[in-house]
Write a protein that holds these residues in place. Structure first.
Motif, PDB file in Angstrom:
ATOM      1  N   TYR A 315       0.796  -1.300  -0.213  1.00 41.27           N
ATOM      2  CA  TYR A 315      -0.007   0.006  -0.030  1.00 41.27           C
ATOM      3  C   TYR A 315       0.850   1.189   0.036  1.00 41.27           C
ATOM      4  CZ  TYR A 315      -3.893  -3.136   1.023  1.00 41.27           C
ATOM      5  OH  TYR A 315      -4.699  -3.995   1.085  1.00 41.27           O
ATOM      6  N   GLY A 316       2.330   1.133   0.185  1.00 37.33           N
ATOM      7  CA  GLY A 316       2.723   2.180   0.013  1.00 37.33           C
ATOM      8  C   GLY A 316       3.890   2.530   1.254  1.00 37.33           C
ATOM      9  N   VAL A 317       4.934   2.966   1.085  1.00 38.62           N
ATOM     10  CA  VAL A 317       5.845   3.356   2.179  1.00 38.62           C
ATOM     11  C   VAL A 317       5.829   4.787   2.593  1.00 38.62           C
ATOM     12  CG1 VAL A 317       8.338   3.420   3.065  1.00 38.62           C
ATOM     13  CG2 VAL A 317       7.706   1.762   1.383  1.00 38.62           C
ATOM     14  N   VAL A 318       5.447   4.756   4.125  1.00 40.98           N
ATOM     15  CA  VAL A 318       5.165   6.165   4.540  1.00 40.98           C
ATOM     16  C   VAL A 318       6.349   6.642   5.113  1.00 40.98           C
ATOM     17  CG1 VAL A 318       2.666   5.748   4.548  1.00 40.98           C
ATOM     18  CG2 VAL A 318       4.267   4.961   6.620  1.00 40.98           C
ATOM     19  N   GLY A 319       7.458   6.264   5.449  1.00 41.19           N
ATOM     20  CA  GLY A 319       8.595   6.517   6.477  1.00 41.19           C
ATOM     21  C   GLY A 319       9.737   5.658   6.404  1.00 41.19           C
ATOM     22  N   GLY A 320      10.735   6.025   7.216  1.00 36.80           N
ATOM     23  CA  GLY A 320      12.032   5.077   7.536  1.00 36.80           C
ATOM     24  C   GLY A 320      12.837   5.967   8.001  1.00 36.80           C
ATOM     25  N   GLU A 321      14.237   5.200   8.085  1.00 39.59           N
ATOM     26  CA  GLU A 321      15.388   5.923   8.403  1.00 39.59           C
ATOM     27  C   GLU A 321      16.405   5.328   7.942  1.00 39.59           C
ATOM     28  OE1 GLU A 321      15.214   6.217  12.668  1.00 39.59           O
ATOM     29  OE2 GLU A 321      16.255   4.369  12.844  1.00 39.59           O
ATOM     30  N   VAL A 322      17.630   5.923   7.756  1.00 36.61           N
ATOM     31  CA  VAL A 322      18.999   5.324   7.341  1.00 36.61           C
ATOM     32  C   VAL A 322      19.969   5.670   8.870  1.00 36.61           C
ATOM     33  CG1 VAL A 322      20.965   5.374   5.714  1.00 36.61           C
ATOM     34  CG2 VAL A 322      18.540   6.037   5.008  1.00 36.61           C
ATOM     35  N   ARG A 323      20.390   4.751   9.080  1.00 37.45           N
ATOM     36  CA  ARG A 323      21.435   4.657  10.300  1.00 37.45           C
ATOM     37  C   ARG A 323      22.854   4.061   9.635  1.00 37.45           C
ATOM     38  NH1 ARG A 323      21.069   4.681  15.682  1.00 37.45           N
ATOM     39  NH2 ARG A 323      18.882   4.660  15.663  1.00 37.45           N
ATOM     40  N   ILE A 324      23.870   5.230  10.024  1.00 39.97           N
ATOM     41  CA  ILE A 324      24.925   4.668   9.701  1.00 39.97           C
ATOM     42  C   ILE A 324      26.074   4.789  10.728  1.00 39.97           C
ATOM     43  CG2 ILE A 324      27.012   5.944   8.009  1.00 39.97           C
ATOM     44  CD1 ILE A 324      24.985   7.536   6.389  1.00 39.97           C
ATOM     45  N   ALA A 325      26.661   3.628  10.626  1.00 46.17           N
ATOM     46  CA  ALA A 325      27.452   3.232  11.782  1.00 46.17           C
ATOM     47  C   ALA A 325      28.954   3.079  11.311  1.00 46.17           C
ATOM     48  CB  ALA A 325      27.226   1.960  12.681  1.00 46.17           C
ATOM     49  N   LEU A 326      30.080   3.521  11.997  1.00 48.68           N
ATOM     50  CA  LEU A 326      31.157   3.259  11.864  1.00 48.68           C
ATOM     51  C   LEU A 326      31.922   1.662  11.854  1.00 48.68           C
ATOM     52  CD1 LEU A 326      34.105   4.596  11.044  1.00 48.68           C
ATOM     53  CD2 LEU A 326      34.552   4.640  13.625  1.00 48.68           C
ATOM     54  N   ASP A 327      32.284   1.176  10.661  1.00 47.62           N
ATOM     55  CA  ASP A 327      32.807  -0.236  10.656  1.00 47.62           C
ATOM     56  C   ASP A 327      34.316  -0.571  11.108  1.00 47.62           C
ATOM     57  OD1 ASP A 327      32.900  -2.974  10.003  1.00 47.62           O
ATOM     58  OD2 ASP A 327      32.722  -2.708   7.889  1.00 47.62           O
ATOM     59  N   LEU A 328      34.656  -0.659  12.224  1.00 47.67           N
ATOM     60  CA  LEU A 328      35.754  -0.696  12.895  1.00 47.67           C
ATOM     61  C   LEU A 328      36.372  -1.707  12.388  1.00 47.67           C
ATOM     62  CD1 LEU A 328      35.074   0.326  16.499  1.00 47.67           C
ATOM     63  CD2 LEU A 328      36.448   1.874  14.703  1.00 47.67           C
TER      64      LEU A 328
END
Length: 871
Positions: A315-328
């Motif tokens: 029915y459609g995407v209404v939101g979300g987020e992008v999480r960026i973490a350091l790859d040690l």
């Protein structure tokens, strides 16, 4: 005395005004008497047309009807009591009051005395004629419909507003539904009835369905749909039976007149009773959204990272987020990254969604600029998540890739950015960063092109060392990081005044980008920078050659000297870009080095070497001398400022210390020739007249004396520029106006440098001197273009020797123009000169193109490859 009006023929002309006046008085009387009754009627009709009676129980409806009837009866009686019908006499009086002199009343009067006197009768007749004429102008007055005194609360307007709303949004047919509320009337006519509505969740975008119109006994509904039922008729005649809501507690009565519940599971829905129906309900489940990274991150020329992703939902995407973490784990821990980093939260961004279009399945990009982030160009893990209208959230698998950001190809700028990263990595790196910055600034003449950049680094270094000694807090860490970023931008993108220096810088950056494996967008941007720098260099080379009278005659050039045209240079740069796009970086770098050598060894040619003494060329030569003098002043100011930071240095002993005349260790006060004599003359011959730049013999006043000397020389140079500007052949063209403005700006910058030197602020003086040199270069460029326009604008009947000169004209690189050599080309020239070089280059390019064409046969491509290997 006045006569009875009746139907007096004397008022025949006033029939219509009297009728309208009386009508207005009737309207006033009716409104004042019956406005309460009209308000009650309008409120009752509005209530019925809007269907408000359908929302209430029958008892309340009938109670309201009784109240309305009684209110209307009272209003009617009150109105009849206050009704006063206006008479004809009152209408005549109302109309007569609107006329001056009451002419109507005069017409109705008769002569009381003197009727037998002829003179008196004549006078009376004249008076009546005048009154008749005045009465003929009567106009019915407007009725007074203002009843605010009778209705101080404006109840009539409330009733009127309700009526207007009912007309717009209600229906007159709803009035007839009142009869269905009569006890037993609805049942007697139709029996028990029902209505139902199916409302899907709003996020699905599906319309509401009328259950009575659904055909068949099967329903497919989205999960979470709302079912609303209404039962009409005798209570208990219709009942509800359902197994789709999953309700086990607080169940309403099955016979309630209104039922509402949510579809949670598949089951059966039944309305039992006369006229009831039954359906088998199947639930359409809401699938969770899907999201994933759909490609590799790319860097844009402006330093913005672009990471593609794909998402879909039923029915459609209404939101979300992008999480960026350091790859040690993927990080190469060396240099400043060896120690453990300071705690830093992950980067969390809102998921970018398309503003328009269908969100059920789409592709989009995460576009952000991370150039100033501490993790710039370090390995990170991207985790995308998406949410749908049912608040279901899905996460994509972690995607490991670098956090692409702007890269710096100037070696010194790249080193500064690396130290900024180490400083942001951990505040414990501050002492190490300070040591490296001190090492970078140890020999500034070998590293810094711009004195302002060196001064800025020294300021940052002193502040960093003071912060390390006093305590390096997070606020100070951010302050130093911001200053280092600005310094890196100055080193990378700072304005380089000299065209040849800009060309060398563009070539160095392009070469470094090829070694670092830059992206196609970065290569294209640097290639365009190289093209622009090449154009600027050729224009400056031509102007300087014309100004200095150094133009060579093509006939005097050695036979082995190669001449290049604009097309030749363009073809060479196109070839370099093509090699880089094909991944042949070694060949591209070799071609770039050859191009640099050709550009630096170019000589300008002209068929008229004797014209170097024209007025315009003399002006250009004078401005060039002023520019060199200004450069010398700036170099000496920079040397003095450098020696302030290094008090142990001796004038003339610093390696690479270049003064105005270009000799190593030969600044204005370092030379032993004419420059040294001039300086001695300014400083005096006593013990205090030693070289004041060294600080010896002068004590603390030496520096101030030297500053005063520089200020005086700056003032003299500004006055010389003013004198030159007054005699320039600028003309009235646009380029001439631009040259005039640039030279005026240069004069103001020189004045600012002079003031700074008088105040002992060498850093500010260097900045103003750099600005003055830039404005001088712009003025010379505009002057050259204005002179070129003047030469092109000369009329053909005044050619003479000029026509011959134009016939033998050469381009800025020494090649004959198409009109050169009396229209005869150099097709018979040898390889390496003239148009033959161009033809050879084009032929070689065509062979390379055909050898790379995959559609050609292997035999042909092999033959072409052998030609390339041989030649």
């Amino acid at each position: 005395m006045a006569a009875t009006p009746g139907h007096d023929p004397r008022l025949a002309t006033l029939r219509w005004p009297l009728m309208l006046t009386r009508s207005g008085m009737v309207a006033e009387t009716l409104l004042r008497a019956f406005w309460p009754l009209a308000s009650v009627v309008m409120l009752a009709l509005a209530t019925l047309m809007l269907g408000l009676h359908e929302l209430l129980v029958v008892e309340l409806v009938w109670a309201g009807a009784v109240v309305t009837f009684l209110s209307g009866l009272v209003a009617l009686i009150w109105g009849l009591r206050h009704l006063h019908w206006p008479s004809r006499e009152q209408a005549i009086m109302r109309l007569d009051e609107t006329l001056p002199g009451r002419p109507i009343n005069a017409l109705l009067d008769d002569q009381a005395i003197g009727s037998e006197d002829a003179a008196s009768a004549a006078l009376w007749q004249a008076h009546k004629i005048r009154m008749t004429a005045r009465a003929a102008e009567a106009r019915a007055p407007s009725p007074n419909l203002k009843i605010a005194a009778s209705d101080p609360f404006a109840l009539r307007y409330v009733a009127l507003l309700a009526m207007v709303i009912a007309v717009l949004f209600g229906s007159i047919w709803r009035i007839g539904t009142v009869r269905d509320m009569t006890p037993g009337a609805g049942i007697a006519m139709t029996g028990p009835t029902w209505e139902g509505w199916l409302q899907p969740p709003r996020y699905t975008g599906l319309p509401t369905r009328y259950l009575n119109d659904v055909e068949g006994d099967a329903l497919r509904l989205p999960q979470g749909s709302i079912v609303t039922l209404r039962f009409y008729g005798q209570a208990g005649a219709l009942t509800l039976a359902e197994t789709v809501s999953g309700r086990v507690e607080d169940l309403p009565s099955a016979a309630d007149a209104q039922q509402e519940f949510v579809i949670a599971q598949a089951g059966e829905l039944s309305i039992k009773g006369n006229g009831g129906r039954s359906w088998q309900v199947d639930v359409i489940g809401d699938l969770p959204p899907q999201i994933a990274v759909s490609g590799q991150p790319e860097i844009e020329p402006d330093g913005t990272m672009s990471l593609p992703y794909a998402a879909e939902d039923d029915y459609g995407v209404v939101g979300g987020e992008v999480r960026i973490a350091l790859d040690l784990l993927a990080l190469n821990r060396r240099h400043g990254l060896v120690i453990d980093p300071d705690p830093r939260a992950d980067i969390v961004l809102d998921l970018p969604l398309p503003l328009t279009g269908d969100r059920r399945a789409f592709n989009d990009f995460l576009i952000e600029d991370f150039s100033q982030h501490p993790w710039a160009n370090l390995p990170v893990v991207y985790t995308f998540s998406a949410q749908d209208g049912a608040e279901q959230t899905s996460f994509a698998a972690g995607f490991g890739a670098p956090l692409l950001a702007r890269r710096f190809f100037d070696p010194l700028a790249a080193a500064v950015v690396e130290q900024r990263r180490d400083l942001l990595w951990s505040r414990a790196n501050a002492p190490r960063v300070a040591q490296i910055l001190r090492a970078l600034s140890h020999h500034p003449e070998d590293q810094f092109r711009n004195p302002s950049a060196y001064l800025r680094m020294r300021m940052i270094l002193r502040r960093l060392e003071s912060y390390v000694a006093a305590g390096f807090t997070q606020e100070r860490q951010d302050e130093i990081a911001t200053a280092l970023w600005d310094l890196a931008l100055l080193l990378e993108d700072g304005d380089v005044g000299d065209a040849l220096e800009r060309l060398r810088r563009a070539q160095e950056r392009l070469s470094q980008a090829m070694k670092d494996g830059a992206s196609d967008q970065e290569i294209a941007e640097l290639m365009q920078e190289l093209r622009d720098a090449t154009q600027d260099y050729m224009r400056q080379l031509q102007r300087e050659a014309e100004a200095n009278g150094e133009m060579m005659d093509p006939g005097d050039m050695p036979d082995d000297m190669m001449q290049l045209s604009q097309d030749d240079l363009q073809a060479m740069m196109d070839r370099i870009q093509e090699l880089m796009e094909q991944g042949r970086m070694a060949e591209a770098e070799q071609a770039l080095q050859e191009l640099q050598e050709m550009m630096e060894n170019m000589r300008m040619t002209n068929a008229q070497p004797g014209e170097g003494g024209s007025e315009g060329q003399q002006a250009m030569e004078g401005l060039a001398d002023t520019l060199r003098e200004q450069q010398g002043l700036s170099d000496q100011a920079f040397r003095d400022l450098q020696e302030q930071f290094n008090p142990g240095a001796r004038s003339g002993e610093s390696e690479g210390n270049q003064g105005r005349n270009g000799g190593l260790g030969q600044g204005q006060s370092h030379e032993g020739g004419q420059g040294g004599q001039s300086q001695q003359g300014q400083q005096g011959d006593g013990p205090e007249g030693q070289d004041e730049a060294t600080g010896e013999g002068g004590g603390s006043g030496g520096s101030q004396t030297q500053g005063d000397s520089l200020a005086e020389r700056q003032q003299a140079l500004r006055q010389e520029l003013q004198r030159q500007q007054n005699g320039l052949p600028l003309g009235g063209s646009e380029d001439g106006a631009a040259a005039r403005q640039s030279l005026e700006d240069a004069g103001r910058a020189m004045e600012g440098a002079e003031q700074a030197l008088n105040q002992g602020d060498l850093a500010e003086a260097i900045d103003r001197q750099a600005e003055a040199m830039e404005r001088l270069r712009e003025g010379m460029r505009s002057l050259g273009e204005a002179m070129a326009e003047q030469q092109q604008g000369q009329s053909s009947n005044q050619t003479g020797r000029n026509s011959a000169s134009q016939g033998n004209r050469t381009d800025p690189l020494g090649r004959d123009t198409p009109e050169g050599r009396d229209g005869i080309g150099d097709d018979g020239s040898k390889i390496g000169e003239g148009s033959a070089y161009r033809r050879a280059w084009d032929l070689l390019e065509e062979i390379r193109r055909r050898a790379d064409d995959r559609e050609r046969s292997d035999g042909e491509r092999g033959y072409l490859q052998r030609l390339l290997d041989r030649f």
